[in-house]
Design an enzyme around this catalytic site. Structure first.
Site, PDB file in Angstrom:
ATOM      1  N   ALA A   1       0.831  -1.202   0.000  1.00 15.14           N
ATOM      2  CA  ALA A   1       0.000   0.000   0.000  1.00 15.14           C
ATOM      3  C   ALA A   1       0.868   1.256   0.000  1.00 15.14           C
ATOM      4  O   ALA A   1       0.348   2.367   0.018  1.00 15.14           O
ATOM      5  CB  ALA A   1      -0.933  -0.001   1.212  1.00 15.14           C
ATOM      6  N   HIS A   2       2.188   1.071   0.009  1.00 14.97           N
ATOM      7  CA  HIS A   2       3.134   2.194   0.046  1.00 14.97           C
ATOM      8  C   HIS A   2       4.127   2.028  -1.092  1.00 14.97           C
ATOM      9  O   HIS A   2       4.857   1.040  -1.141  1.00 14.97           O
ATOM     10  CB  HIS A   2       3.898   2.225   1.375  1.00 14.97           C
ATOM     11  CG  HIS A   2       3.031   2.173   2.586  1.00 14.97           C
ATOM     12  ND1 HIS A   2       3.448   1.597   3.780  1.00 14.97           N
ATOM     13  CD2 HIS A   2       1.772   2.615   2.799  1.00 14.97           C
ATOM     14  CE1 HIS A   2       2.478   1.689   4.672  1.00 14.97           C
ATOM     15  NE2 HIS A   2       1.455   2.305   4.102  1.00 14.97           N
ATOM     16  N   GLN A   3       4.161   2.997  -1.997  1.00 23.27           N
ATOM     17  CA  GLN A   3       5.108   2.953  -3.111  1.00 23.27           C
ATOM     18  C   GLN A   3       5.958   4.215  -3.068  1.00 23.27           C
ATOM     19  O   GLN A   3       5.424   5.311  -2.890  1.00 23.27           O
ATOM     20  CB  GLN A   3       4.372   2.857  -4.451  1.00 23.27           C
ATOM     21  CG  GLN A   3       3.419   1.659  -4.542  1.00 23.27           C
ATOM     22  CD  GLN A   3       2.022   1.945  -4.034  1.00 23.27           C
ATOM     23  OE1 GLN A   3       1.494   3.027  -4.244  1.00 23.27           O
ATOM     24  NE2 GLN A   3       1.409   0.983  -3.360  1.00 23.27           N
TER      25      GLN A   3
END
Length: 653
Positions: free
Chosen positions: A587-589
């Site tokens: 969910a974190h890029q």
């Protein structure tokens, strides 16, 4: 009674026939496949299994229904309901009562937003001009030529902050957002239509090999509108690494610390939580029973916030995303937000002789994503800011023919694996359902022998559709058994600060592999999550490995449990050709256009400006030099705050 919400988020049964080219015979074949995977079951099986008695007509209906029948493939009926929800103990969050004191005015961006979905070719130029933009019509080429001081591509954590800072400094700002605009009363909390409308690829974005399932927001407010509200400051050891190893003095400065303070104040961060939901109760209880430290997670919502569906937009209007904070500040100072338009490329020209950068950015070309409007936009600006995230800023730069080797590389994803534990209703000290309460309110850090953080353990949002797709399929009987346990099957996520990295090669084209140290850290985190679930009183625990890895916890099988924990490892993905595989999540890029002190070390400089094109800045998670190992919202907004302040000075020079 049909719930009130935006038509795009409402769901409901399809009108008329299916819009596909399958023949009747092909549809019959598909139905047979669905029926084979999820067959109707005899009630006697339900009644004898573990001495369970069917408690309602809904459970009986769910048990007897097949995979091709209505209610199974469809999210809800015309009244926004699905009888199977009652069978599995699920209820859509439609309650707006209790925490209404923070609800903003109905449409806080009304004064500044233009929504392409509500416009026509005739009205769009007029609507933009009424907002104070210079608009010229090139009818021959079907182009609207717009002039402003600053154009920001993206309205999430980076773009929202940049728009606010630059608008308040006196610049005329235009924000482009390809997603649509929604307010608390628009949200439905329905999993299917919400994922489809609020997330990239309807929540099905994946790496090229299918190993990594990626969640990325696509709406006004970007990820901040659909994230899980966690507001963790950049860890000191990360700031130290960026300042010393990458020579980026910004991250050791008072400027950055002050920015974190300002960001937390603006979005109303508090670390007080009056009441925790079931999953966080389990995490806290398990850690306490094991003597492990567990901390409260600061959130950009009130201390009473108990919304478990903020990942589908916060119906209570309590969560402080950019669409109710920074973008409101921007609009209050004359900024315009145009939704439903997608940036295609930057407008670049050769820079004048003697300039540090070979090219100069003059603005951006954008196209409509709605059939109502066909105008292309040619936006001319003094400064162009790419803030469309680590997955879309690189393709935009590549398509604009920028050549820096760091563009698209160094992608970090904070890989996630999940453990689950089943807690029957009979465990009386653990109240509620897994979809109730704040999504993340507690966190446990998994430490190495030298006290370095190897992983963190938090709790995820878990709708029934997501739950059903993640659980390894063993049989139709097993699937229905698991779904009946849905509401009390607690999940814990293990997040790592990945040192391995991937690459963004184009829109939707991502390559990513974990390195061996990442696999070791995520394995240790996953084992710790299972220990926590067991210590909290789970009667059964497991992972999402393809073989349905799980074990019953009866209190008398400590040796078996230890052997089970030793069998846990970070296996490959579905395309790895390993016998046992799993799917990772992200969910974190971040990091795909990282900062660097030279063009060999980064795609942009310490001010966020492209090494190749003057006037082109990046202001999103792609700037971050490495992964940070915690939820990145505060880091992204604080970095954007500093860069936007510097851009404001740049414009006044």
């Amino acid at each position: 009674m049909k719930r009130e919400s935006h038509s795009l988020l409402r769901g409901g049964r399809r009108e008329g026939s299916y819009k596909h080219a399958f023949s009747s015979a092909e549809m019959e074949s598909l139905s047979s496949i669905c029926d084979a995977l999820l067959p109707p079951l005899q009630l006697e099986t339900l009644e004898t299994k573990e001495n369970r008695k069917p408690t309602s007509k809904f459970v009986k209906c769910f048990w007897k229904i097949s995979g091709s029948q209505f209610y199974v493939p469809d999210e809800c009926d015309e009244n926004g309901e699905n009888p199977t929800w009652k069978a599995i103990g699920y209820k859509v969050d439609i309650d707006n009562e209790g925490n209404t004191n923070n609800i903003h005015k109905e449409r806080p961006l009304e004064e500044g937003i233009v929504e392409a979905i509500n416009e026509t070719n005739l009205t769009l130029p007029q609507s933009l001009a009424k907002k104070g933009l210079q608009v010229a019509i090139d009818a021959k080429n079907n182009i609207l030529k717009i002039k402003c001081d600053v154009v920001v591509v993206g309205s999430g954590c980076g773009g929202g902050v940049a728009a606010a800072i630059l608008a308040t400094s006196g610049q005329k700002v235009l924000v482009l957002e390809k997603g649509n605009y929604f307010t608390p009363s628009d949200y439905s909390s329905l999993e299917g239509p919400s994922l489809n409308e609020l997330y990239e690829y309807g929540g099905t974005f994946a790496s090229w090999d299918g190993n990594m399932a990626i969640l990325a927001g696509k709406t006004v407010g970007g990820g901040s509108a659909v994230n899980w509200a966690a507001c963790i400051r950049t860890p000191d050891y990360v700031l130290k690494e960026w300042a010393e190893d990458f020579k980026l003095s910004l991250f050791s400065s008072y400027e950055y610390v002050s920015a974190m303070d300002m960001v937390c104040k603006r979005i109303g961060v508090t670390d007080i939580c009056v009441e925790e939901g079931l999953q966080n109760q389990v995490l806290r209880k398990g850690c306490n029973n094991l003597g492990l430290r567990v901390d409260y997670v600061p959130r950009n919502s009130s201390e009473h916030h108990f919304c478990g569906s903020c990942n589908y937009g916060c119906r209570r209007g309590d969560k402080q995303g950019t669409e109710v904070t920074w973008l409101v500040d921007a609009v209050d100072h004359g900024a315009v937000i145009l939704s439903g338009y997608k940036a295609e490329r930057f407008i670049l020209q050769k820079n004048k002789e003697g300039s540090v950068r070979k090219k100069k950015c003059l603005g951006v070309i954008a196209n409509s994503l709605t059939n109502n409007v066909t105008w292309s936009l040619q936006i001319e600006a003094k400064v162009t800011i790419s803030a469309c995230g680590a997955l879309y800023t690189p393709p935009l730069m590549i398509f604009s023919r920028l050549k820096n080797k760091n563009i698209g590389r160094n992608l970090h994803l904070h890989p996630v694996l999940m453990a689950w534990g089943y807690f029957p209703d009979s465990i009386s000290d653990l109240k509620g359902k897994i979809y109730q309460g704040g999504i993340i309110t507690s966190v446990h850090k998994v430490l190495s022998k030298d006290s370095k953080v190897k992983a963190i353990v938090e709790t995820p949002a878990m709708g029934p559709g997501t739950f059903s797709s993640l659980m390894p399929w063993q049989s139709g009987l097993d699937f229905k058994e698991r779904m009946l346990k849905y509401s009390r099957t607690v999940h814990l996520i293990t997040i790592i600060q990945d040192t391995g990295c991937g690459e963004v090669r184009g829109e939707g084209r991502i390559r990513y592999e974990l390195d061996e140290s990442d696999k070791e850290n995520i394995k240790d985190g996953l084992k710790q999550a299972l220990r926590i679930l067991i210590a909290a009183g789970a009667v059964e625990v497991g992972t999402h490995r393809s073989d349905g890895q799980r074990i019953k916890c009866n209190g008398n099988n400590e040796n078996e449990l230890e052997m089970f924990l030793e069998s846990v490892y970070a296996t490959g993905g579905p395309m790895s050709h390993e016998e046992k595989w799993t799917i990772y999540g992200s969910a974190h890029q971040m990091g795909s256009c990282r900062m660097g002190m030279t063009e060999k070390e980064g795609a942009v400089d310490e001010n966020g400006q492209s090494w190749e094109a003057e006037g082109l800045f990046v202001c999103d998670a792609s700037l971050l030099p490495t992964a940070i190992g915690v939820n990145p919202m505060i880091t992204i907004q604080s970095t954007a705050y500093c860069i936007a302040k510097r851009i404001a000075k740049f414009l006044k020079m």
